[in-house]
Scaffold this motif. Sequence first.
Motif, PDB file in Angstrom:
ATOM      1  N   ARG A 203      10.908  -5.406  33.717  1.00 46.82           N
ATOM      2  CA  ARG A 203      11.081  -4.121  33.197  1.00 46.82           C
ATOM      3  C   ARG A 203      12.062  -4.375  32.190  1.00 46.82           C
ATOM      4  N   ASP A 204      12.795  -5.208  31.955  1.00 45.63           N
ATOM      5  CA  ASP A 204      13.504  -5.563  30.832  1.00 45.63           C
ATOM      6  C   ASP A 204      12.940  -6.513  29.855  1.00 45.63           C
ATOM      7  N   GLN A 223      11.561  -3.930  23.211  1.00 39.51           N
ATOM      8  CA  GLN A 223      12.061  -4.115  24.340  1.00 39.51           C
ATOM      9  C   GLN A 223      11.543  -3.071  25.465  1.00 39.51           C
ATOM     10  N   GLY A 224      11.623  -3.467  26.758  1.00 36.81           N
ATOM     11  CA  GLY A 224      11.103  -2.646  27.843  1.00 36.81           C
ATOM     12  C   GLY A 224       9.529  -2.934  27.996  1.00 36.81           C
TER      13      GLY A 224
END
Length: 292
Positions: A203-204, A223-224
Amino acid sequence: MTDTAADVAAEHPRLVSLAYRLLGTLADAEDAAQEAFTRWYRLTESERAAVRNPQAWLTRVVGRVGLDMLGSARARREQYVGEWLPEPLPSDHLVVASADPAGDAEQGEAVSTALLLMLERLTPAERVAFVLHDVFAVPFDEIATLLDRTPAAARQLAASARRRAKGETGHPVARADHDAVVTAFGRACRDGDMHALLEVLGRDVVLRSDGGGVVSAARRPVQGADNVARFLLGILGKYPTATVEDVQTTDGAGFLVRDGGAVLGVVNLGVTEGVASDVWVVMNPAKLGAWQ
């Protein structure tokens, strides 16, 4: 080790391997190794005869040269366009440091992208102490001499770096587990399957791409999971004739991206808890020489 040209020249792969761990690129590593050889041959015959262990002498000199080069390298990093990543290498490109009894698994970790990036955040003295002792088993009294520190201070520098390495890079993932995630990641990218790609991305997850200001690359980290997946599939969509080849890198399984025979980049993954936590994409042509 006897003092012959062949014996000294045979040290080249090991010295480059050491210098790469200190500096992060092959060009700088080759420069450091060459400087060590230059200093060796500048010695008089009597001076060389007085060196009991030329291998250890050359190792110390590369450590000293690397220490000096780290200062200027850090200044270059500050002027670097976009994200800076270590130069990715084929798995068999560096000799394995054999002096450390920790085993092959830890030796492999000693050239991982995650660890090399962590080393970038150390002081030059910490980095030299850690690499020389923990990877190449150089005694602390010798490290202290080249750092102009006491042996106790050299030991503390290495210990500080070791704590950061364990804290920031986490527990090493088994190579089979890492490569399984890489395989699933590659399949999703080749198929253009957004859903499958999201399943393999944490997720990160953070993607960093290094174009060096020479080729187009993201200037800042992506990011993500959703953003990273869209970025990857978008890049591949811009090169419809590109091929994604499975390769073995110093990180384990990775990918070589070609278009019309030209190498566009190398992709490596950091894996945590069964998903990709980092995606490293090196596209700077100056860092792709080992793959041409």
